[in-house]
Design a protein around this motif. Structure first.
Motif, PDB file in Angstrom:
ATOM      1  N   LYS A 217      20.755 -37.385  31.735  1.00 49.63           N
ATOM      2  CA  LYS A 217      21.068 -38.051  30.467  1.00 49.63           C
ATOM      3  C   LYS A 217      21.626 -39.461  30.687  1.00 49.63           C
ATOM      4  CE  LYS A 217      21.225 -37.780  25.954  1.00 49.63           C
ATOM      5  NZ  LYS A 217      22.230 -37.004  25.229  1.00 49.63           N
ATOM      6  N   PRO A 218      22.601 -39.663  31.576  1.00 45.94           N
ATOM      7  CA  PRO A 218      23.081 -41.045  31.809  1.00 45.94           C
ATOM      8  C   PRO A 218      22.006 -41.962  32.396  1.00 45.94           C
ATOM      9  CG  PRO A 218      24.666 -39.442  32.617  1.00 45.94           C
ATOM     10  CD  PRO A 218      23.419 -38.683  32.304  1.00 45.94           C
ATOM     11  N   VAL A 219      21.160 -41.398  33.252  1.00 46.76           N
ATOM     12  CA  VAL A 219      20.101 -42.218  33.849  1.00 46.76           C
ATOM     13  C   VAL A 219      19.122 -42.700  32.777  1.00 46.76           C
ATOM     14  CG1 VAL A 219      18.119 -42.194  35.412  1.00 46.76           C
ATOM     15  CG2 VAL A 219      20.274 -41.133  36.111  1.00 46.76           C
ATOM     16  N   ILE A 220      18.751 -41.799  31.876  1.00 46.18           N
ATOM     17  CA  ILE A 220      17.829 -42.163  30.790  1.00 46.18           C
ATOM     18  C   ILE A 220      18.459 -43.201  29.870  1.00 46.18           C
ATOM     19  CG2 ILE A 220      16.669 -41.283  28.734  1.00 46.18           C
ATOM     20  CD1 ILE A 220      16.262 -38.657  30.309  1.00 46.18           C
ATOM     21  N   GLU A 221      19.727 -42.993  29.533  1.00 40.94           N
ATOM     22  CA  GLU A 221      20.405 -43.956  28.666  1.00 40.94           C
ATOM     23  C   GLU A 221      20.582 -45.300  29.354  1.00 40.94           C
ATOM     24  OE1 GLU A 221      23.967 -41.931  27.648  1.00 40.94           O
ATOM     25  OE2 GLU A 221      23.025 -40.720  26.062  1.00 40.94           O
ATOM     26  N   LEU A 222      20.668 -45.293  30.681  1.00 41.40           N
ATOM     27  CA  LEU A 222      20.786 -46.536  31.430  1.00 41.40           C
ATOM     28  C   LEU A 222      19.519 -47.376  31.319  1.00 41.40           C
ATOM     29  CD1 LEU A 222      22.587 -48.190  33.385  1.00 41.40           C
ATOM     30  CD2 LEU A 222      21.469 -46.963  35.274  1.00 41.40           C
ATOM     31  N   LEU A 223      18.370 -46.728  31.151  1.00 36.86           N
ATOM     32  CA  LEU A 223      17.110 -47.457  31.010  1.00 36.86           C
ATOM     33  C   LEU A 223      17.123 -48.371  29.793  1.00 36.86           C
ATOM     34  CD1 LEU A 223      14.498 -44.662  31.835  1.00 36.86           C
ATOM     35  CD2 LEU A 223      15.119 -46.611  33.263  1.00 36.86           C
ATOM     36  N   PRO A 227      17.407 -55.355  30.919  1.00 40.27           N
ATOM     37  CA  PRO A 227      16.836 -56.479  30.153  1.00 40.27           C
ATOM     38  C   PRO A 227      15.313 -56.411  30.096  1.00 40.27           C
ATOM     39  CG  PRO A 227      18.505 -57.250  31.697  1.00 40.27           C
ATOM     40  CD  PRO A 227      18.253 -55.807  32.025  1.00 40.27           C
ATOM     41  N   SER A 228      14.774 -56.833  28.960  1.00 40.24           N
ATOM     42  CA  SER A 228      13.327 -56.741  28.772  1.00 40.24           C
ATOM     43  C   SER A 228      12.564 -57.614  29.765  1.00 40.24           C
ATOM     44  CB  SER A 228      12.962 -57.135  27.340  1.00 40.24           C
ATOM     45  OG  SER A 228      13.358 -58.465  27.068  1.00 40.24           O
ATOM     46  N   VAL A 229      13.162 -58.726  30.195  1.00 43.31           N
ATOM     47  CA  VAL A 229      12.467 -59.588  31.158  1.00 43.31           C
ATOM     48  C   VAL A 229      12.295 -58.882  32.500  1.00 43.31           C
ATOM     49  CG1 VAL A 229      14.570 -60.722  32.027  1.00 43.31           C
ATOM     50  CG2 VAL A 229      12.387 -61.951  32.064  1.00 43.31           C
ATOM     51  N   VAL A 230      13.215 -57.972  32.826  1.00 45.23           N
ATOM     52  CA  VAL A 230      13.073 -57.194  34.057  1.00 45.23           C
ATOM     53  C   VAL A 230      11.876 -56.242  33.929  1.00 45.23           C
ATOM     54  CG1 VAL A 230      14.183 -55.519  35.581  1.00 45.23           C
ATOM     55  CG2 VAL A 230      15.533 -57.376  34.567  1.00 45.23           C
ATOM     56  N   TYR A 231      11.753 -55.598  32.762  1.00 44.81           N
ATOM     57  CA  TYR A 231      10.562 -54.775  32.516  1.00 44.81           C
ATOM     58  C   TYR A 231       9.305 -55.629  32.620  1.00 44.81           C
ATOM     59  CZ  TYR A 231      13.190 -50.699  30.859  1.00 44.81           C
ATOM     60  OH  TYR A 231      14.006 -49.609  30.768  1.00 44.81           O
ATOM     61  N   GLY A 232       9.385 -56.875  32.116  1.00 46.83           N
ATOM     62  CA  GLY A 232       8.234 -57.764  32.183  1.00 46.83           C
ATOM     63  C   GLY A 232       7.833 -58.086  33.612  1.00 46.83           C
ATOM     64  N   PHE A 233       8.822 -58.350  34.467  1.00 47.44           N
ATOM     65  CA  PHE A 233       8.530 -58.605  35.874  1.00 47.44           C
ATOM     66  C   PHE A 233       7.915 -57.375  36.533  1.00 47.44           C
ATOM     67  CE2 PHE A 233      11.657 -62.207  35.818  1.00 47.44           C
ATOM     68  CZ  PHE A 233      10.752 -63.173  36.225  1.00 47.44           C
ATOM     69  N   ALA A 263       5.961 -48.356  26.145  1.00 50.08           N
ATOM     70  CA  ALA A 263       6.204 -46.906  26.181  1.00 50.08           C
ATOM     71  C   ALA A 263       7.415 -46.591  27.056  1.00 50.08           C
ATOM     72  CB  ALA A 263       4.960 -46.189  26.706  1.00 50.08           C
ATOM     73  N   ILE A 264       7.505 -47.251  28.210  1.00 55.40           N
ATOM     74  CA  ILE A 264       8.656 -47.052  29.088  1.00 55.40           C
ATOM     75  C   ILE A 264       9.946 -47.492  28.394  1.00 55.40           C
ATOM     76  CG2 ILE A 264       9.716 -47.751  31.272  1.00 55.40           C
ATOM     77  CD1 ILE A 264       6.858 -48.076  32.394  1.00 55.40           C
ATOM     78  N   MET A 265       9.873 -48.621  27.673  1.00 58.72           N
ATOM     79  CA  MET A 265      11.064 -49.143  27.011  1.00 58.72           C
ATOM     80  C   MET A 265      11.464 -48.305  25.800  1.00 58.72           C
ATOM     81  SD  MET A 265      10.153 -53.219  27.249  1.00 58.72           S
ATOM     82  CE  MET A 265      11.754 -53.752  26.665  1.00 58.72           C
ATOM     83  N   ALA A 266      10.495 -47.650  25.161  1.00 57.68           N
ATOM     84  CA  ALA A 266      10.801 -46.831  23.982  1.00 57.68           C
ATOM     85  C   ALA A 266      11.277 -45.426  24.346  1.00 57.68           C
ATOM     86  CB  ALA A 266       9.565 -46.732  23.074  1.00 57.68           C
ATOM     87  N   LEU A 267      11.012 -44.996  25.573  1.00 58.89           N
ATOM     88  CA  LEU A 267      11.369 -43.627  25.978  1.00 58.89           C
ATOM     89  C   LEU A 267      12.853 -43.301  25.809  1.00 58.89           C
ATOM     90  CD1 LEU A 267       9.148 -42.894  29.116  1.00 58.89           C
ATOM     91  CD2 LEU A 267       9.212 -41.620  26.959  1.00 58.89           C
ATOM     92  N   PRO A 268      13.787 -44.160  26.248  1.00 58.04           N
ATOM     93  CA  PRO A 268      15.210 -43.792  26.087  1.00 58.04           C
ATOM     94  C   PRO A 268      15.603 -43.516  24.641  1.00 58.04           C
ATOM     95  CG  PRO A 268      14.992 -45.653  27.575  1.00 58.04           C
ATOM     96  CD  PRO A 268      13.644 -45.432  26.981  1.00 58.04           C
ATOM     97  N   THR A 269      15.101 -44.326  23.710  1.00 54.89           N
ATOM     98  CA  THR A 269      15.423 -44.118  22.292  1.00 54.89           C
ATOM     99  C   THR A 269      14.868 -42.796  21.801  1.00 54.89           C
ATOM    100  OG1 THR A 269      15.399 -46.512  21.901  1.00 54.89           O
ATOM    101  CG2 THR A 269      15.171 -45.082  19.978  1.00 54.89           C
ATOM    102  N   ILE A 270      13.594 -42.548  22.098  1.00 54.02           N
ATOM    103  CA  ILE A 270      12.960 -41.313  21.631  1.00 54.02           C
ATOM    104  C   ILE A 270      13.638 -40.093  22.243  1.00 54.02           C
ATOM    105  CG2 ILE A 270      10.812 -39.984  21.665  1.00 54.02           C
ATOM    106  CD1 ILE A 270       9.295 -42.623  21.556  1.00 54.02           C
TER     107      ILE A 270
END
Length: 400
Positions: A217-223, A227-233, A263-270
Motif C-alpha cells: 500500500k505505501p509503495v503504490i501510494e508513493l507512485l 513527478p510527471s516529468v520523471v514518468y516522461g523520461f 495508465a501507470i500514472m492513473a493506477l495509484p488513484t484507481i
C-alpha cells in the motif's frame, strides 16, 4: 480561560471565513479571466492581424473562408471558379514577390513607392490574390478590391480539422484533432489501467496478508508522488523504443505509448480509491455469504464488488481525470502530431500538451494566444464534468 476562548474563537472563525471568501473569489476571477481571454478568439480576423487580401476589381469573389484561403495558398485550389470567382487560374502573391519584379532602388527611399508598385501588379493581373501588410497596402480604388476579413467563427474552431496556428495567411485553429487525441489517449489508458488497478485493489482488500498489505500500500501510494516529468523520461527512454521494436513501427512516440504512461500514472488513484471502497464492505456481509456456502471468490464477485461499485466508479472517474489533465509525460512520448486518427499506433497531440508546448512562445493578445486559452476552457469544462460525476457517484454511495 473561558473569557479568552470567547475572544479567540470569533477571531479564528472570522479568519476561516475570510480565507474561504478569498479562495472563492480567486477561483472565480481565474475562471472569468480564462473564458474572457479564450472567447476573445472569436473577435480575431481570419487573416493574420495587420494583413489583408486584395484582388482585381473584376473578380466576383466577395469573401473567402479560412479553409478556402489556406487551400488557395497551399495550391490545393488553383481555379477561381472553385471558390465562386471569375474563371481563371489563381495567381498567389505575397509582399516578398514584389522584389522579383522590381529592384529595391525602384521602390524609393524607405519604400515610399512600394504601395504604388503593388497597385500596378494587382491592376495588371486580373487573376491575382495578394496577401499584403496594411502598412504598404495600395489604395482600394480603380482596379483594386479588398476582400473583407471576417472574424473566426465557432465552426472554424470547434469543427475544424487542422491545428496550424502559425500558418499564413490564414491560421488554422481546428480543435477536433486535439480533442480526438486527448480522448484517444485517455480512454486507452483507462482500458489498460482499470483491470490492473481493480485486480490489485481486490488483492489488497480481500487476499493479501496484513504484512503484504502494509508493504504494497505505501509503495503504490508513493507512485502518485513521482513527478510527471520523471514518468516522461521513463517513457521516452524505455517505453518508446520498446513499443517501436515490439510493433515494428517507424517511430515509438504514439498514442499507445502515451496511454501506457497514463495508465501507470492513473493506477495509484484507481487502486487506492477502489481498495478503500472494498474494505468498507461490512464484515457481516462477507461472513453471511461464506456461511451460506459461497467460496471466497464468489463472495468477492457477488457481495464485495456490487456493494463497492459506487466507490469503484468514482475511482474510474478520478483516473480519467488524472489521464485527461496530464501534460509533461504525454508531451514527451506521443509525438505531438495534431492529426485526427483512431489508430493508437500513430502520433497524436493532446490539449494539455498543446498548451504547454505553445503558450510560452506566442505574442500576448494574438489569435494564437487566445486560442490556447480557449483550449484551457475546453479542458476546464471536461474536468468539471468529471469532478461533478465523481461527486454524484460519491453521494449515491453515501445514500446507499
Amino acid at each position: 480561560m473561558k473569557q479568552a476562548r470567547k475572544i479567540i474563537e470569533p477571531i479564528v472563525e472570522g479568519m476561516f471565513r475570510v480565507s474561504g471568501a478569498i479562495t472563492g473569489i480567486t477561483i472565480l476571477l481565474i475562471i472569468v479571466f480564462l473564458f474572457k481571454e479564450g472567447f476573445g478568439l472569436f473577435q480575431s480576423p481570419t487573416v493574420e492581424k495587420g494583413y489583408s487580401l486584395y484582388v482585381h476589381s473584376t473578380n466576383k469573389v466577395e469573401a473567402l473562408s479560412v479553409a478556402q484561403i489556406k487551400d488557395i495558398y497551399d495550391q490545393d485550389v488553383t481555379r477561381w471558379e472553385e471558390v465562386g470567382g471569375t474563371s481563371g487560374d489563381i495567381m498567389t502573391f505575397r509582399i516578398e514577390d514584389i522584389f522579383k519584379m522590381y529592384k529595391e532602388e525602384e521602390m524609393g527611399e524607405n519604400y515610399e513607392l512600394l504601395p504604388q508598385k503593388l497597385a500596378e501588379v494587382i491592376a495588371t493581373h486580373p487573376n491575382i490574390v495578394a496577401y499584403l501588410p496594411d502598412q504598404y497596402a495600395p489604395a482600394v480604388q480603380g482596379d483594386i478590391k479588398k476582400i473583407p476579413s471576417r472574424t473566426i467563427g465557432w465552426k472554424d474552431f470547434f469543427l475544424g480539422m487542422q491545428w496550424m496556428p502559425t500558418a499564413t495567411p490564414a491560421p488554422q485553429f481546428g480543435v477536433l484533432p486535439l480533442i480526438g487525441g486527448t480522448l484517444l489517449v485517455s480512454i486507452v489508458a483507462i482500458l489498460i489501467a482499470l483491470p490492473l488497478g481493480l485486480g490489485v485493489a481486490i488483492y489488497l482488500s480481500e487476499l493479501a496478508s496484513r504484512r503484504m498489505r502494509g508493504i504494497l500500500k505505501p509503495v503504490i501510494e508513493l507512485l502518485a508522488g513521482i513527478p510527471s516529468v520523471v514518468y516522461g523520461f521513463f517513457g521516452l527512454i524505455v517505453l518508446v523504443p520498446l513499443v517501436q521494436d515490439l510493433f515494428g513501427l517507424p517511430v515509438g512516440e504514439t498514442a499507445f505509448t502515451g496511454s501506457l504512461i497514463l495508465a501507470i500514472m492513473a493506477l495509484p488513484t484507481i487502486i487506492t480509491v477502489a481498495e478503500d471502497a472494498m474494505r468498507n464492505t461490512p464484515r457481516a456481509m462477507r461472513e453471511s455469504s461464506l456461511a451460506l456456502g459461497a467460496t471466497q471468490w464468489q463472495t468477492i464477485y457477488k457481495v464485495v464488488l456490487p456493494y463497492s461499485i459506487s466507490g469503484i466508479s468514482a475511482a474510474v472517474v478520478l483516473g480519467i481525470g488524472r489521464a485527461i489533465g496530464e501534460t509533461m509525460a504525454v508531451l514527451m512520448v506521443t509525438g505531438n502530431a495534431a492529426i485526427l486518427t483512431h489508430n493508437v499506433f500513430e502520433p497524436v497531440r493532446t490539449i494539455p500538451a498543446t498548451i504547454a508546448a505553445e503558450l510560452g512562445e506566442v505574442p500576448a493578445g494574438s489569435a494564437h494566444y487566445r486560442s490556447l486559452f480557449l483550449l484551457g476552457c475546453i479542458l476546464f469544462a471536461i474536468t468539471m464534468v468529471i469532478s461533478i460525476s465523481a461527486e454524484m457517484i460519491g453521494k449515491r454511495r453515501a445514500q446507499e
